[in-house]
Each structure stands twice: as structure tokens, then as C-alpha cells.
Design a protein around this motif. Structure first.
Motif, PDB file in Angstrom:
ATOM      1  N   ILE A  20       4.553  10.864   9.068  1.00 58.02           N
ATOM      2  CA  ILE A  20       4.878  12.277   8.842  1.00 58.02           C
ATOM      3  C   ILE A  20       6.207  12.408   8.116  1.00 58.02           C
ATOM      4  O   ILE A  20       6.352  13.208   7.179  1.00 58.02           O
ATOM      5  CB  ILE A  20       4.908  13.033  10.189  1.00 58.02           C
ATOM      6  N   ILE A  21       7.176  11.610   8.530  1.00 61.10           N
ATOM      7  CA  ILE A  21       8.479  11.629   7.851  1.00 61.10           C
ATOM      8  C   ILE A  21       8.313  11.224   6.393  1.00 61.10           C
ATOM      9  O   ILE A  21       8.956  11.800   5.483  1.00 61.10           O
ATOM     10  CB  ILE A  21       9.462  10.683   8.571  1.00 61.10           C
ATOM     11  N   GLN A  22       7.457  10.244   6.124  1.00 57.26           N
ATOM     12  CA  GLN A  22       7.211   9.843   4.734  1.00 57.26           C
ATOM     13  C   GLN A  22       6.602  10.999   3.938  1.00 57.26           C
ATOM     14  O   GLN A  22       6.948  11.227   2.772  1.00 57.26           O
ATOM     15  CB  GLN A  22       6.284   8.629   4.685  1.00 57.26           C
ATOM     16  N   GLY A  23       5.666  11.727   4.562  1.00 56.78           N
ATOM     17  CA  GLY A  23       5.092  12.885   3.888  1.00 56.78           C
ATOM     18  C   GLY A  23       6.139  13.940   3.587  1.00 56.78           C
ATOM     19  O   GLY A  23       6.135  14.543   2.498  1.00 56.78           O
ATOM     20  N   LEU A  37      -1.461   5.715   6.723  1.00 59.41           N
ATOM     21  CA  LEU A  37      -1.530   5.830   5.264  1.00 59.41           C
ATOM     22  C   LEU A  37      -2.176   7.136   4.810  1.00 59.41           C
ATOM     23  O   LEU A  37      -1.985   7.565   3.672  1.00 59.41           O
ATOM     24  CB  LEU A  37      -2.305   4.641   4.687  1.00 59.41           C
ATOM     25  N   VAL A  38      -2.937   7.770   5.702  1.00 55.54           N
ATOM     26  CA  VAL A  38      -3.589   9.034   5.362  1.00 55.54           C
ATOM     27  C   VAL A  38      -2.677  10.228   5.648  1.00 55.54           C
ATOM     28  O   VAL A  38      -2.809  11.280   5.025  1.00 55.54           O
ATOM     29  CB  VAL A  38      -4.918   9.166   6.142  1.00 55.54           C
ATOM     30  N   VAL A  39      -1.762  10.069   6.609  1.00 52.80           N
ATOM     31  CA  VAL A  39      -0.953  11.188   7.085  1.00 52.80           C
ATOM     32  C   VAL A  39      -0.117  11.841   5.978  1.00 52.80           C
ATOM     33  O   VAL A  39      -0.080  13.081   5.884  1.00 52.80           O
ATOM     34  CB  VAL A  39      -0.066  10.731   8.260  1.00 52.80           C
ATOM     35  N   PRO A  40       0.587  11.091   5.106  1.00 55.97           N
ATOM     36  CA  PRO A  40       1.370  11.761   4.055  1.00 55.97           C
ATOM     37  C   PRO A  40       0.534  12.669   3.154  1.00 55.97           C
ATOM     38  O   PRO A  40       1.031  13.705   2.692  1.00 55.97           O
ATOM     39  CB  PRO A  40       1.974  10.584   3.269  1.00 55.97           C
ATOM     40  N   VAL A  41      -0.723  12.295   2.907  1.00 54.29           N
ATOM     41  CA  VAL A  41      -1.593  13.147   2.100  1.00 54.29           C
ATOM     42  C   VAL A  41      -1.841  14.472   2.816  1.00 54.29           C
ATOM     43  O   VAL A  41      -1.799  15.551   2.200  1.00 54.29           O
ATOM     44  CB  VAL A  41      -2.942  12.440   1.821  1.00 54.29           C
ATOM     45  N   VAL A  42      -2.091  14.399   4.130  1.00 57.06           N
ATOM     46  CA  VAL A  42      -2.313  15.615   4.914  1.00 57.06           C
ATOM     47  C   VAL A  42      -1.077  16.504   4.881  1.00 57.06           C
ATOM     48  O   VAL A  42      -1.169  17.730   4.688  1.00 57.06           O
ATOM     49  CB  VAL A  42      -2.691  15.252   6.359  1.00 57.06           C
ATOM     50  N   ILE A  43       0.103  15.916   5.083  1.00 56.63           N
ATOM     51  CA  ILE A  43       1.344  16.693   5.083  1.00 56.63           C
ATOM     52  C   ILE A  43       1.566  17.349   3.718  1.00 56.63           C
ATOM     53  O   ILE A  43       2.021  18.499   3.627  1.00 56.63           O
ATOM     54  CB  ILE A  43       2.544  15.788   5.437  1.00 56.63           C
ATOM     55  N   ARG A  44       1.226  16.647   2.673  1.00 51.84           N
ATOM     56  CA  ARG A  44       1.479  17.158   1.326  1.00 51.84           C
ATOM     57  C   ARG A  44       0.458  18.207   0.887  1.00 51.84           C
ATOM     58  O   ARG A  44       0.823  19.173   0.212  1.00 51.84           O
ATOM     59  CB  ARG A  44       1.479  15.981   0.342  1.00 51.84           C
ATOM     60  N   LYS A  45      -0.809  18.034   1.279  1.00 50.86           N
ATOM     61  CA  LYS A  45      -1.872  18.892   0.768  1.00 50.86           C
ATOM     62  C   LYS A  45      -2.143  20.119   1.642  1.00 50.86           C
ATOM     63  O   LYS A  45      -2.461  21.188   1.130  1.00 50.86           O
ATOM     64  CB  LYS A  45      -3.163  18.084   0.619  1.00 50.86           C
ATOM     65  N   VAL A  46      -2.062  19.950   2.972  1.00 52.79           N
ATOM     66  CA  VAL A  46      -2.371  21.059   3.878  1.00 52.79           C
ATOM     67  C   VAL A  46      -1.150  21.979   3.959  1.00 52.79           C
ATOM     68  O   VAL A  46      -0.110  21.590   4.488  1.00 52.79           O
ATOM     69  CB  VAL A  46      -2.764  20.544   5.277  1.00 52.79           C
ATOM     70  N   LYS A  47      -1.288  23.181   3.453  1.00 55.36           N
ATOM     71  CA  LYS A  47      -0.158  24.107   3.371  1.00 55.36           C
ATOM     72  C   LYS A  47      -0.056  25.049   4.559  1.00 55.36           C
ATOM     73  O   LYS A  47       0.898  25.819   4.659  1.00 55.36           O
ATOM     74  CB  LYS A  47      -0.281  24.945   2.088  1.00 55.36           C
ATOM     75  N   LEU A  73       0.822  -1.206   0.000  1.00 59.46           N
ATOM     76  CA  LEU A  73       0.000   0.000   0.000  1.00 59.46           C
ATOM     77  C   LEU A  73       0.860   1.261   0.000  1.00 59.46           C
ATOM     78  O   LEU A  73       0.580   2.217  -0.737  1.00 59.46           O
ATOM     79  CB  LEU A  73      -0.938  -0.007   1.208  1.00 59.46           C
ATOM     80  N   TYR A  74       1.900   1.273   0.826  1.00 54.90           N
ATOM     81  CA  TYR A  74       2.773   2.449   0.863  1.00 54.90           C
ATOM     82  C   TYR A  74       3.432   2.691  -0.496  1.00 54.90           C
ATOM     83  O   TYR A  74       3.477   3.820  -0.994  1.00 54.90           O
ATOM     84  CB  TYR A  74       3.851   2.284   1.937  1.00 54.90           C
ATOM     85  N   THR A  75       3.943   1.627  -1.103  1.00 52.86           N
ATOM     86  CA  THR A  75       4.676   1.791  -2.360  1.00 52.86           C
ATOM     87  C   THR A  75       3.761   2.066  -3.547  1.00 52.86           C
ATOM     88  O   THR A  75       4.186   2.686  -4.523  1.00 52.86           O
ATOM     89  CB  THR A  75       5.516   0.540  -2.640  1.00 52.86           C
ATOM     90  N   ASN A  76       2.510   1.631  -3.487  1.00 57.44           N
ATOM     91  CA  ASN A  76       1.589   1.866  -4.598  1.00 57.44           C
ATOM     92  C   ASN A  76       0.851   3.197  -4.463  1.00 57.44           C
ATOM     93  O   ASN A  76       0.644   3.901  -5.447  1.00 57.44           O
ATOM     94  CB  ASN A  76       0.573   0.722  -4.707  1.00 57.44           C
ATOM     95  N   ILE A  77       0.443   3.528  -3.248  1.00 55.30           N
ATOM     96  CA  ILE A  77      -0.236   4.809  -3.043  1.00 55.30           C
ATOM     97  C   ILE A  77       0.746   5.965  -3.172  1.00 55.30           C
ATOM     98  O   ILE A  77       0.429   7.012  -3.743  1.00 55.30           O
ATOM     99  CB  ILE A  77      -0.931   4.827  -1.671  1.00 55.30           C
TER     100      ILE A  77
END
Length: 490
Positions: free
Chosen positions: A422-425, A134-144, A84-88
Motif C-alpha cells: 500500500i505504501i508503494q502504491g 504485487l497487485v495492491v499498488p495497482v488497486v491503490i492507483r486505479k481505484v479512486k 518484479l517490483y522494479t519492472n512492473i
């Protein structure tokens, strides 16, 4: 026959773990993406081999079919986490994902050996934590606007810690958490993450002296609340994390020296104020002398590590049950007793490789807020590892903190999984920054080439009359064009 298999298995697991650890650091020397992918896949194979050998041995020892079912559930969890991590997130750091799964795998093996019921609870929490992470990287990337919520972070941190003082229950002389619907919650584990965001946003908004004083006062208030609840391990982690972030943000060693001086005075004060602090210091100085009292935990931990020696006793061949709180605070001692000190050292190096990746990400991020977040979370993680392993080996006094991703504890494993997410994000953000820089560089090169071609054409156009003028013989008048006959208009 079973004894022979158990004896051989411990050597095989040590070889596999040593190989995995070697790949953790050798992968930094390769630039070829295909070669890196190959090494990362080898790590996955090594992890699953250690996993199946350990559970095969435990099944042969216990002859309980539920162990095989539990093993298959873990295989599904680890495989799903990697896929999931590598595909998402195709740009995710595979090394961090692999190390996260490896530490979870070691923890599940030892927890199953110590207490099957605790292992099942840990598995359920880990599965939920992975789903959240799995949701956290999206938050880190999208929320500015994460860097603009300084007051929110401060309020969440202070209120959460204050709740522990009001309604928290005492455990081993300290108020660590409270129960919600029968579930133990330890807010300090999650507050560490919120605190890092608070400090990073504060330094991002202003580096004026008065603002640094305000931030320091609020950070000290976090520490004082933890000291009041006698959670000195979390207080020490937050204190050290703040000093590191303060030095990186200001580059003023004077601030660090002042902080260390204040911390030293506070440590002496805690020694005289709290009985359990004095008892831990006494146990650290000579655990054998206080064996019947406060030194029992540390003494049993040292006995277990010494009994296991370099290669361990083998699963179910030692007595880790005699170590107090072996599934949480002293799990490193249990691992060393049955799986060997070499295995334990390799596990420690895996934790160090995670920290190296965190620092690598922090150094390459250009945004000051994200840089400080990566640095703060990395420091929080590796310092907790140091406190845990240092305490069980009598290098430092025991502080009662868990070994991240390995020890039993729902709040601990959930906060660490979120920390890794978070580090992944931030890693994905770094990859985005590099891609944007490459694109801008290519656009600039194309623009420069375009301007160069325009200049060449203009130069050629300007040179045409000059060439024509030079081609006429000297003294020859320019040739006149013949007048065209005018057409009559009818």
C-alpha cells in the motif's frame, strides 16, 4: 576449521549489515538518480552476501543438503521480488523494497536456525504474500473511491474482531485467532490496515465535532473488542494509531491529552481485571524474582542478549532454543544471541529507515485521505516494532506482538507485506502528482510565453503608423497615390 569459519562469519555479517544500514540513511543525501541506483544495487549485493554466508555456515554445521536447496529457493524469491517490483512499477521506492527483502532475509535465516519446518511454512506464506502485494499498488492507483467506503471498513473491522470472541481459541491467555481449513488466522493483523482506512476515510469526509465523536466511538469499540478478547497488544497499537491520526487531522492537542488520559485509566483497569496483564507487569518489574513463573520468558531473553553481547556467539553456537516462543515474540533475543547486539541494532535502524520513508511519502502527498493512510500505516508498523523490541529488552512490559517481517507468523507477515505494498502504491501516486504538477507548470509557462509573443506582435503592429508618421519632415503633406487608369469594360 568449521569453528574458525563460524567465528569469522559473524564479524563479516556484522560489517556487511552495518554497511547496509549506513546506506539506508546516506541515500537520502543524494539527488542524482544514477548515484541512488548505484547505492541501491550495493544494498542488494550486501543482502545476498549476508544471506549466502549465513546459509553456508548452517550447512557446514548441519551438513544437510536440503539447506542449500532451501537457500536457492529464497534467492529466487528475493531476486524475483526486486525485479518484479522494479519492472512492473518503475516509480516504486527501491529503498522500501530493499528493506522489505532484507528483513525477510534476516527472519528466514533465524527461523531456519530455530526450526526448519517453521521456516518452510514462513517461506510459502511469504511467497504468496509477495504475489498478492504485487497487485495492491495497482488497486491503490486505479481505484479512486477508496475514501468513500467508510461504512464498509467499519463493518469489516468490527465483524472480524467479533468472530474471534465467538469462535477464537485461547493462546497464552488471550483469544488471538481461529483456524480455517487447518490454517491459523489472526484477524487483528489485517484489521489494523482496515482500521487505518476507516479512520482516514472518516476524517476525509467530515471534520465536524459530531462526526469526530462518532469516529472516536467506533474506534473505541474496536479497542474494547480486542480488550475483551485479551489481545492487548493489538488494542494498544490501534489506540496509538488513532491518536496520531486524530492529532494530524485536527491539530488539536486537547484531543490527544484526553485520549492519553482515557488510555491511562484503561491501562489501570486492565491491570486489575486481567491476571495475565498483572503477571506481565510483575515480570517486567523484576523478572528474576518471578523466574520460576511469569518472569521466565523475559529473564531468558535478557540472558540471551547478554550472552551474545556486541558480536554474538555465531550461528549454532548459542542456545536460543531455551527462549520461550523464540521464533515469534522473542526472535529479536535469538538474533542478538547468535548474530550480535550490533546486528540487532542495525536491524532496528533498518526498520526506522522504513518509517522515515513512510513519513516522507505522507508529508508529500496532497490528498488528505492518502496522507492519513500513509501516516497511519507507518505509525502502526513502527509502534509494533517498538512494542516487540521494547518487550524483549524489558524496556516495557511484554505485549505479545510479533516483529514485522522477521517473526514467525502467517497473518503477521501477510499483513505487513500488504502494508508495504500500500505504501508503494501511495509512493507511485506521489510520483504521479509531481509529474502532473511539472506538466502543468510547463504548460503554463508555454501559455505565458505565447501570450507574451502575441502582445509583442500587437505592439509592433500598433507602432508601425507611428513610426511612419514620425519619419515625414515637418510641414510636408502626405504623399498622394497616383490614380490607376480604369479599364474599359468590353
Amino acid at each position: 576449521m568449521v569453528n574458525i569459519i563460524v567465528e569469522l562469519s559473524k564479524y563479516l555479517m556484522i560489517i556487511l549489515m552495518t554497511s547496509y544500514t549506513f546506506l539506508c540513511f546516506s541515500i537520502f543525501g543524494y539527488q542524482d538518480p544514477d548515484k541512488k541506483k548505484s547505492l541501491l544495487r550495493q544494498q542488494n549485493v550486501l543482502m545476498f552476501m549476508i544471506h549466502i554466508i549465513a546459509y553456508l555456515v548452517m550447512y557446514l554445521e548441519k551438513e544437510d543438503i536440503k539447506l542449500l536447496a532451501f537457500y536457492l529457493m529464497q534467492v529466487v524469491l528475493f531476486g524475483a521480488t526486486i525485479l518484479l517490483y522494479t519492472n512492473i512499477y518503475p516509480r516504486v521506492s527501491r529503498l522500501v523494497v530493499n528493506n522489505m527483502c532484507m528483513l525477510l532475509c534476516i527472519g528466514m535465516i533465524m527461523l531456519t536456525r530455530l526450526s526448519y519446518s517453521n521456516a518452510v511454512k514462513q517461506f510459502v506464506i511469504a511467497a504468496g504474500g509477495v504475489a498478492i502485494s504485487l497487485v495492491v499498488p495497482v488497486v491503490i492507483r486505479k481505484v479512486k473511491k477508496l475514501s468513500e467506503w467508510r461504512k464498509v471498513y467499519a463493518i469489516i473491522g468490527i465483524v472480524s474482531l467479533a468472530l474471534v470472541i465467538v469462535i477464537g481459541s485461547v493462546s497464552y491467555g488471550a483469544k488471538l485467532g481461529f483456524q480455517v481449513a487447518g490454517i491459523n488466522v489472526q484477524p487483528s493483523e489485517l484489521v489494523k490496515i482496515v482500521f487505518v482506512f476507516f479512520v482516514a476515510s472518516s476524517f476525509k469526509q467530515s471534520m465536524a465535532f459530531k462526526d469526530i465523536v462518532v469516529t472516536t466511538a467506533l474506534a473505541a469499540f474496536h479497542v474494547l473488542i480486542l480488550v475483551a478478547s485479551k489481545d492487548l497488544g493489538a488494542a494498544l497499537i490501534i489506540f496509538v494509531v488513532y491518536l496520531v491520526m486524530l492529532y494530524v487531522a485536527t491539530r488539536q492537542p486537547l484531543y490527544v491529552l484526553a485520549g492519553l488520559g482515557a488510555g491511562s485509566v484503561a491501562s489501570v483497569g486492565a491491570y486489575y481485571l486481567f491476571n495475565h496483564v498483572r503477571s506481565r507487569v510483575v515480570a517486567w518489574k523484576d523478572p528474576i524474582a518471578s523466574y520460576s513463573g511469569s518472569g521466565y520468558q523475559v529473564a531468558q531473553s535478557l540472558f540471551a542478549i547478554g550472552t551474545g553481547s556486541w558480536f554474538g556467539m555465531g550461528l549454532f553456537q548459542g542456545q536460543p532454543d531455551t527462549i520461550p516462543v523464540a521464533s515469534s515474540d522473542f526472535i529479536f533475543s535469538a538474533i542478538c544471541e547468535e548474530m550480535g547486539l550490533i546486528f540487532g541494532l542495525c536491524m532496528t535502524l533498518v526498520c526506522v529507515s522504513c518509517y522515515v520513508m513512510f513519513l516522507n511519502i505522507a508529508m508529500q502527498l496532497r490528498n488528505m485521505f492518502y496522507k492519513l493512510v500513509a501516516l497511519g500505516l507507518g505509525t502502526c508498523y513502527i509502534f509494533q516494532v517498538f512494542l516487540n523490541i521494547g518487550g524483549v529488552t524489558k524496556f516495557i512490559p511484554s505485549t505479545g506482538v510479533t516483529l514485522p517481517l522477521v517473526s514467525y507468523g502467517g497473518s503477521s507477515i501477510l499483513s505487513t507485506l500488504i502494508m508495504f505494498a500500500i505504501i508503494q502504491g501511495l509512493y507511485i501516486l506521489r510520483e504521479d502528482e509531481e509529474e502532473n504538477l511539472e506538466r502543468k507548470k510547463k504548460e503554463r509557462l508555454r501559455a505565458e510565453r505565447g501570450r507574451g509573443e502575441v502582445k509583442k506582435r500587437a505592439r509592433k503592429t500598433a507602432d508601425v503608423p507611428q513610426r511612419a508618421k514620425r519619419s515625414r519632415p515637418a510641414g510636408q503633406a502626405p504623399r498622394k497615390e497616383k490614380a490607376r487608369p480604369q479599364q474599359r469594360v468590353r
